[in-house]
Design a protein around this motif. Structure first.
Motif, short mmCIF file in Angstrom:
data_model
loop_
_atom_site.label_atom_id
_atom_site.label_comp_id
_atom_site.label_asym_id
_atom_site.label_seq_id
_atom_site.Cartn_x
_atom_site.Cartn_y
_atom_site.Cartn_z
N MET A 102 0.74 -1.27 0.03
CA MET A 102 -0.13 0.20 0.08
C MET A 102 0.92 1.20 0.13
O MET A 102 0.58 2.22 -0.83
N THR A 103 1.96 1.06 0.71
CA THR A 103 2.91 2.36 0.88
C THR A 103 3.39 2.66 -0.54
O THR A 103 3.48 3.68 -1.26
N ILE A 104 3.90 1.30 -1.37
CA ILE A 104 4.38 1.96 -2.68
C ILE A 104 3.23 2.23 -3.68
O ILE A 104 3.58 3.26 -4.46
N ALA A 105 2.21 1.81 -3.42
CA ALA A 105 0.91 2.20 -4.32
C ALA A 105 0.75 3.67 -4.13
O ALA A 105 0.51 4.46 -5.06
N PHE A 106 0.71 4.27 -2.91
CA PHE A 106 0.45 5.34 -2.59
C PHE A 106 1.30 6.59 -3.00
O PHE A 106 1.27 7.57 -3.32
N SER A 107 2.60 5.98 -2.88
CA SER A 107 3.75 6.73 -3.56
C SER A 107 3.72 6.77 -5.00
O SER A 107 3.92 7.91 -5.59
N PHE A 108 3.19 5.81 -5.70
CA PHE A 108 3.00 5.85 -7.12
C PHE A 108 1.88 7.02 -7.54
O PHE A 108 2.27 7.97 -8.30
N TYR A 109 1.09 7.11 -6.45
CA TYR A 109 -0.02 8.06 -6.77
C TYR A 109 0.51 9.51 -6.58
O TYR A 109 -0.06 10.52 -7.01
N GLY A 110 1.39 9.58 -5.50
CA GLY A 110 1.95 10.75 -5.13
C GLY A 110 2.80 11.46 -6.34
O GLY A 110 2.71 12.65 -6.43
N ILE A 111 3.61 10.59 -7.01
CA ILE A 111 4.53 10.84 -8.01
C ILE A 111 3.40 11.34 -9.17
O ILE A 111 3.63 12.45 -9.74
N ALA A 112 2.43 10.61 -9.45
CA ALA A 112 1.53 10.97 -10.55
C ALA A 112 0.79 12.35 -10.40
O ALA A 112 0.47 13.04 -11.21
N LEU A 113 0.73 12.64 -9.02
CA LEU A 113 -0.12 13.84 -8.64
C LEU A 113 0.81 15.06 -8.96
O LEU A 113 0.53 16.27 -9.47
N LEU A 114 2.15 14.82 -8.59
CA LEU A 114 3.23 15.98 -8.94
C LEU A 114 3.12 16.10 -10.60
O LEU A 114 3.23 17.16 -10.95
N LEU A 115 3.01 14.84 -11.28
CA LEU A 115 3.12 15.12 -12.75
C LEU A 115 2.01 15.75 -13.37
O LEU A 115 2.00 16.46 -14.26
N GLY A 116 0.79 15.47 -12.30
CA GLY A 116 -0.31 16.21 -12.71
C GLY A 116 -0.44 17.81 -12.60
O GLY A 116 -0.95 18.56 -13.46
N PHE A 117 0.43 18.07 -11.64
CA PHE A 117 0.48 19.47 -11.38
C PHE A 117 1.22 20.29 -12.56
O PHE A 117 0.71 21.41 -13.07
N TYR A 118 2.14 19.65 -13.09
CA TYR A 118 2.88 19.98 -14.23
C TYR A 118 2.07 20.07 -15.59
O TYR A 118 1.92 21.07 -16.32
N ILE A 119 1.10 19.08 -15.72
CA ILE A 119 0.09 18.96 -16.79
C ILE A 119 -1.04 20.18 -16.84
O ILE A 119 -1.07 20.78 -17.57
N VAL A 120 -1.42 20.17 -15.37
CA VAL A 120 -2.42 21.30 -15.44
C VAL A 120 -1.81 22.81 -15.31
O VAL A 120 -2.48 23.38 -16.08
N ALA A 121 -0.60 22.89 -14.81
CA ALA A 121 -0.01 24.10 -15.04
C ALA A 121 0.20 24.60 -16.40
O ALA A 121 0.38 25.72 -16.96
#
Length: 307
Positions: A102-121
């Motif tokens: 679960m920790t790894i899975a949510f870490s993946f989500y965290g990195i995806a969120l950061l990439l999402g910020f870049y895409i949204v920006a």
């Protein structure tokens, strides 16, 4: 020397365990829609490769995390055992702690969120909402009190989020628009993504029934589900013909028909089989059909663009 070699072998084994946990044969379901949406955007604008890479990596991370949530919750509900077919097996076979998964899975989500910020920006804020909904769908597919995977809607949800929505986001972040063409060309890929889940559910039909799931495969029965699989494969290729004949798209997209033998193999591979292990080749062929079809469709669009 021997000690160092042992550490290397253990590290290699460790990487293999985590690689298997992402269920690599499903990751193309995240890659193909991003590629297709981006190639389609070529006809309208110059491609920003940084956005393409960000979208691609984010999609792969969300898919990998979704597979890990699947592994965790199926283990928690007692569905996965050491002998289960088609799972990563990190928890039940390799002794990885469920909390670590679960920790790894949510870490993946965290990195995806950061990439999402870049895409949204670099595009528009409302894509953040769609991205969060996609992530929620990945989690609630097997998580939460009423997992989507336990209902007849698993295939539709997978096709919608891993087909239509990813293609349209990939197209939009390059072009800042959505066209009828981008929607229409996303339909066959959406169908094929859904069929990966249908094939999975045909294989797991008996076990799922015992555990109270209500998948489409269970509702239709094995024969009905195989007929549905074959019918939806047929619809996929008929849709391509319709895009050329009615939708005024380039005949070059007919190159995707080279994937038909794989679709036939996938459908035939389920007939007369009763054991999950016997159905694994058919299930893999279904996933490969999506991959090959998506790549060929993208190649067809590229050829049409250049010629």
């Amino acid at each position: 020397m021997a000690h160092g070699m042992t550490n290397t072998i253990e590290a290699d084994k460790g990487w293999k365990i985590w690689w298997q946990l992402t269920r690599p044969h499903t990751l193309t379901a995240a890659f193909v829609p991003v590629l297709l949406g981006t190639v389609l955007a070529l006809q309208y604008t110059n491609i920003q490769f940084s956005l393409f890479i960000a979208m691609l990596v984010a999609s792969l991370l969300i898919q990998g995390a979704t597979n890990m949530f699947n592994e965790y919750y199926d283990y928690k509900r007692g569905l996965d055992t050491e002998h289960s077919v088609g799972i990563g097996g990190a928890i039940v076979r390799n002794g990885v702690k469920p909390s670590t998964v679960m920790t790894i899975a949510f870490s993946f989500y965290g990195i995806a969120l950061l990439l999402g910020f870049y895409i949204v920006a670099n595009s528009t804020w409302w894509l953040a909402v769609i991205g969060l909904v996609c992530m929620a769908a990945g989690y609630f597919y097997t998580g939460g009190p009423m997992p989507i995977a336990y209902t007849p809607f698993g295939e539709i949800v997978a096709g919608l989020f891993m087909g239509l929505i990813i293609i349209l986001i990939s197209f939009y972040i390059q072009t800042e628009t959505i066209t009828a063409e981008s929607i229409l060309i996303s339909i066959p890929v959406s169908i094929l993504v859904g069929l990966i889940l249908l094939a999975n559910n045909i294989r797991d039909l008996d076990g799922d029934k015992e555990n109270g799931r209500k998948t489409v495969a269970i509702l239709l029965g094995k024969k009905g589900a195989i007929v549905l699989l074959g019918s939806m494969f047929f619809l996929t290729y008929a849709w391509v013909a319709g895009l050329v004949l009615v939708g005024d798209m380039s005949p070059w997209i007919f190159v995707s028909y080279l994937s038909i033998p794989k679709a036939v193999k996938a459908t035939k591979g389920f007939i007369g089989k009763s054991q999950p292990l016997e159905m694994m080749p058919a299930m893999k062929a279904t996933a490969q059909t999506n991959t090959i079809f998506g790549f060929l469709l993208s190649i067809g669009l590229l050829i049409a663009y250049f010629f």
